[in-house]
Scaffold this active site. Structure first.
Site, PDB file in Angstrom:
ATOM      1  N   PRO A   5     -23.365 -14.284 -21.387  1.00 44.37           N
ATOM      2  CA  PRO A   5     -23.544 -13.541 -20.162  1.00 44.37           C
ATOM      3  C   PRO A   5     -24.900 -12.933 -19.885  1.00 44.37           C
ATOM      4  CG  PRO A   5     -22.704 -12.097 -21.837  1.00 44.37           C
ATOM      5  CD  PRO A   5     -23.126 -13.370 -22.468  1.00 44.37           C
ATOM      6  N   GLU A   6     -25.726 -13.515 -19.166  1.00 41.02           N
ATOM      7  CA  GLU A   6     -26.697 -12.744 -18.418  1.00 41.02           C
ATOM      8  C   GLU A   6     -26.324 -13.004 -16.969  1.00 41.02           C
ATOM      9  OE1 GLU A   6     -30.805 -12.796 -19.694  1.00 41.02           O
ATOM     10  OE2 GLU A   6     -30.231 -13.590 -21.640  1.00 41.02           O
TER      11      GLU A   6
END
Length: 296
Positions: free
Chosen positions: A2-3
């Site tokens: 997750p970015e």
DNA sequence: AGTCGAGCCTGCTGGC
DNA sequence: TGCCAGCAGGCTCGAC
């Protein structure tokens, strides 16, 4: 997983399976992830219709009829798998960012059964992710979002904003940009990539973004559009991956092929005319990749 | 108030 | 082959 670009890619991948559908059943297989699930989590979701899927920074927002939002964070290792309606359809892993090596079913912590027949499974080996249910009117002030900074792809993210946040700050640029209170959605990879594009050393003080009078420096002016660029390009790459998913199972995300510094220790700097080599240093306990020659 | 390091978890890789 | 250290895309907490 997750970015910001990966979460946005996941959002787009979940949308066809979830938006407009109703939870017919929710299989919650453990009491907690990083945090405890809210009380009666599965029961509270059952029968609720999803009006829309949104995103804030690295958070997924599942808007429910009845003025509540299911807030989901993927932590480090959270992944969704979508089994579309229809028995023969291959599973989809929206936003898969590295080569898909499959998931261990032992870490399938939540399974959403949707009224359209889709089955959405949340898998998270490290359990740094979490889910929460927040009343709509409390969203901005809830613990997840109260201190969250501006969206890097939104209009509020400007050089002037960064400069205001950076005045007098003695922390380094790397840590400053990773701090979600300053700008929300960047992680280790995209900070490395953006600073490389901006030719800024990750070890510079954050205060280099602000002049003595508080106005942004040319460095801040240079950095802001490059942060937007790298995020937009990554989202575009994830989107392309989604189209591939529609036709084949397994599959890859591919923005990693566009990395210019991340994970490239000891490789030659790709800046034209630069004879430097990519180095790896550790800042706040995390790897930073940079070119010591052209990033100043 | 700002900064830093440790900790939360598991899985994978590379070196010996 | 087996073992162990080191590493991983995030975030929170406590100590200074």
């Amino acid at each position: 997983m997750p970015e910001l670009p990966e979460v946005e890619t996941v959002r787009r991948g979940l949308e066809p399976a979830m938006a407009g559908a109703t939870f017919t059943a929710v299989d919650q297989r453990r009491p907690d992830l990083r945090f405890a699930f809210p009380t009666s989590f599965a029961e509270r979701l059952r029968g609720r219709r999803i009006s829309a899927l949104g995103r804030r920074a690295k958070y997924l927002l599942v808007r429910l009829d009845g003025d509540e939002t299911l807030v989901m964070h993927l932590g480090m290792s959270g992944r969704f798998t979508v089994h579309p309606p229809g028995a023969e359809a291959p599973p989809i892993r929206p936003g898969e960012f590295v080569q898909d090596t499959g998931t261990n079913p032992a870490h399938d912590h939540v399974v959403f059964h949707m009224s359209n027949g889709a089955i959405v499974t949340y898998n998270d080996p490290r359990r740094f992710g979490y889910m929460d249910l927040i009343p709509e009117q409390d969203l901005e002030t809830c613990r997840h979002f109260a201190d969250l900074g501006v969206e890097p792809l939104g209009n509020a993210f400007t050089a002037a904003h960064l400069a205001r946040r950076a005045i007098g700050r003695t922390t380094d640029l790397k840590a400053f940009l990773l701090d979600q209170r300053n700008v929300a959605g960047l992680g280790n990879i995209y900070v490395c990539e953006a600073l490389y594009r901006a030719r800024l050393s990750p070890q510079r003080l954050a205060s280099c973004l602000a002049r003595a009078d508080g106005k942004p420096t040319v460095r801040a002016e240079r950095l802001v559009p490059l942060i937007r660029d790298v995020l937009n390009e990554a989202i575009a790459a994830g989107g392309s991956t989604l189209r591939d998913y529609a036709h084949a199972d397994g599959s890859l995300g591919y923005f990693q092929h566009a990395f210019k510094v991340y994970g490239r220790e000891n490789e030659a700097c790709v800046t034209p005319g630069c004879t430097g080599k990519i180095g790896r240093i550790v800042q706040s306990g995390r790897s930073t990749f940079h070119c010591g020659r052209c990033q100043r």
